[in-house]
Design a protein around this motif. Sequence first.
Motif, short mmCIF file in Angstrom:
data_model
loop_
_atom_site.label_atom_id
_atom_site.label_comp_id
_atom_site.label_asym_id
_atom_site.label_seq_id
_atom_site.Cartn_x
_atom_site.Cartn_y
_atom_site.Cartn_z
N LEU A 261 34.08 42.96 49.28
CA LEU A 261 35.17 43.38 48.40
C LEU A 261 36.48 43.44 49.18
CD1 LEU A 261 36.43 44.48 45.82
CD2 LEU A 261 35.52 46.75 46.42
N ARG A 262 36.44 43.96 50.39
CA ARG A 262 37.65 44.03 51.20
C ARG A 262 38.19 42.62 51.51
NH1 ARG A 262 38.83 48.99 53.40
NH2 ARG A 262 37.22 50.60 53.15
N THR A 263 37.28 41.70 51.78
CA THR A 263 37.70 40.31 52.02
C THR A 263 38.38 39.75 50.77
OG1 THR A 263 35.95 39.88 53.63
CG2 THR A 263 36.86 37.97 52.48
N CYS A 264 37.81 40.03 49.62
CA CYS A 264 38.40 39.53 48.36
C CYS A 264 39.80 40.09 48.15
CB CYS A 264 37.51 39.90 47.18
SG CYS A 264 35.99 38.93 47.07
N LEU A 265 39.97 41.39 48.36
CA LEU A 265 41.29 42.00 48.17
C LEU A 265 42.30 41.44 49.17
CD1 LEU A 265 40.19 45.66 47.45
CD2 LEU A 265 41.38 44.15 45.86
N GLY A 272 47.16 39.30 41.64
CA GLY A 272 45.92 38.56 41.45
C GLY A 272 44.77 39.44 40.98
N ARG A 273 43.62 38.84 40.86
CA ARG A 273 42.47 39.54 40.29
C ARG A 273 41.24 39.32 41.15
NH1 ARG A 273 41.02 39.33 33.92
NH2 ARG A 273 42.87 40.66 34.01
N VAL A 274 40.44 40.38 41.29
CA VAL A 274 39.12 40.29 41.94
C VAL A 274 38.07 40.51 40.87
CG1 VAL A 274 37.56 41.33 43.62
CG2 VAL A 274 39.99 41.06 44.17
N VAL A 283 31.63 52.08 46.97
CA VAL A 283 32.54 51.41 47.90
C VAL A 283 33.82 52.22 47.99
CG1 VAL A 283 31.63 49.09 47.41
CG2 VAL A 283 33.57 49.96 46.09
N SER A 284 34.56 52.05 49.06
CA SER A 284 35.87 52.67 49.18
C SER A 284 36.90 51.56 49.35
CB SER A 284 35.93 53.62 50.38
OG SER A 284 35.72 52.92 51.58
N LEU A 285 38.11 51.81 48.88
CA LEU A 285 39.17 50.81 49.00
C LEU A 285 40.51 51.50 49.11
CD1 LEU A 285 40.52 50.75 45.92
CD2 LEU A 285 38.48 49.44 45.43
N ASP A 286 41.51 50.74 49.50
CA ASP A 286 42.86 51.24 49.66
C ASP A 286 43.57 51.17 48.32
OD1 ASP A 286 45.49 51.79 50.28
OD2 ASP A 286 45.55 50.52 52.06
N ALA A 287 43.51 52.27 47.55
CA ALA A 287 44.12 52.27 46.22
C ALA A 287 45.64 52.13 46.29
CB ALA A 287 43.74 53.55 45.47
N PHE A 288 46.25 52.63 47.37
CA PHE A 288 47.69 52.52 47.53
C PHE A 288 48.10 51.04 47.58
CE2 PHE A 288 51.62 52.45 50.05
CZ PHE A 288 52.39 53.42 49.39
N LEU A 290 46.28 48.54 46.51
CA LEU A 290 45.90 47.93 45.22
C LEU A 290 47.02 48.10 44.21
CD1 LEU A 290 43.34 46.63 43.80
CD2 LEU A 290 42.91 48.92 42.92
N VAL A 291 47.59 49.30 44.13
CA VAL A 291 48.68 49.55 43.18
C VAL A 291 49.94 48.81 43.60
CG1 VAL A 291 50.22 51.33 42.27
CG2 VAL A 291 47.76 51.77 42.44
N ASN A 292 50.30 48.89 44.87
CA ASN A 292 51.53 48.23 45.33
C ASN A 292 51.48 46.71 45.16
OD1 ASN A 292 52.95 50.49 45.97
ND2 ASN A 292 52.59 50.39 48.17
N ASN A 293 50.30 46.14 45.26
CA ASN A 293 50.15 44.70 45.08
C ASN A 293 49.88 44.32 43.62
OD1 ASN A 293 50.47 43.99 47.83
ND2 ASN A 293 48.33 44.48 48.25
N GLU A 294 49.75 45.33 42.79
CA GLU A 294 49.43 45.16 41.38
C GLU A 294 48.25 44.20 41.19
OE1 GLU A 294 52.40 45.62 37.78
OE2 GLU A 294 52.12 43.48 38.23
N GLN A 295 47.26 44.38 42.03
CA GLN A 295 46.03 43.61 41.89
C GLN A 295 45.12 44.32 40.88
OE1 GLN A 295 45.17 43.91 46.10
NE2 GLN A 295 45.25 41.69 46.32
#
Length: 387
Positions: A261-265, A272-274, A283-288, A290-295
């Motif tokens: 998932l991290r590779t995809c993001l 873009g879209r995953v 899983v954990s991810l960098d929501a900050f 994610l929002v800033n990139n509007e993915q």
Amino acid sequence: MRADRHRMKAAVWYGARDVRIAEVDVPTPGRGEVLIEVAYCGICGSDLHEYADGPHAIPVVEPHPASGATAPLILGHEFCGTVAALGPSVVGLTIGDRVAVEPNYRCGTCPRCRAGEYNICRHFGFAGLMGHGGMAEYAAIPAYMAHRLPEAVSLEQAALFEPASVALHALRRAGTTPETVTVVGLGPVGLLTVRLAAERKVRRIVAVDVSPDRLHRAARLGATDLVDAGLEEGAGARIRELTGGEGVDVAFEAVGSESALRTCLAATRRGGRVVLVGLAREVSLDAFALVNNEQSIVASVGYRDTYPELIRLVAERGLDLTPVVTSTIALDALIPHGFDALLGGPGDQVKILVDPAAHRDRFDHLAPYAASAGMAKHASSGRGRGC
């Protein structure tokens, strides 16, 4: 000739590491059901998980609401074959029809079913996981699961429709056809995602895996770029480099892991879209970021309304799904040459098909049963592979 003409071989799940090739009764189709003489049944990753350390989806205490089944249970949901008998109230199918099986149960009455989203039915499940399936000589299924095949579609192709449907639904979940995609994880679904993306004329398809063999296989299926998932600088960084620093429009996560998932993001452009296709838990991810990139991240489960399109693509446009098949084995070889080969082998296997009739004449031992069940036409029709 076998003494008991009403029996068949089947792969029956009793528990983790306890799948038995057993003699069981040939099922009798009930109201609204058809009996399928199985031509091929693919081994899915879900089957491997159930064999290795299940149960995960298999009901062991309470019967599944759609199938009424509990373990012990016949495995196998990636199957196709020939209609051998019809239960009461079945219309639109005849004995001898070659069919692909769309194995997901649906109630038809819950809000999601009424909206046409039967893949997320309240009683969601699959024959072969939540009910008896097709890793056997015969299988009884609801008639709505059976899709008649035109002569131009072989049963070898139809055996791949289930995993290809997972890939096709994931591509639909991506929205409009993107210009650039990456597929992380080149198991059968990942490879079929590559193939169907190429069929849709996606301009750039970046395939990511740790296996050189699977990367080369992806290239043969239409990938334009190959990336080793184990790169020290990271596969995501390499994909951005390939796309001039922009990233791809859509990334498909077909592994089921946080690292994928991290590779995809990391590989996906701003906006873009995953698409999550693999089955991961937490899983954990960098929501900050994610929002800033509007993915956006969307999930894709199963499929709906995919079989008619796959039948058309194979019959009319010559789509070939079979390059993902690496072996075809007999049912008796399921454990050593199927499950164990995929779980602990050298990694050269991708999709293994099981042929329940391998090394035997399937009609000889069932001919008397066929006549008594109204299957005489089928019993004299040959194997009906339609190749």
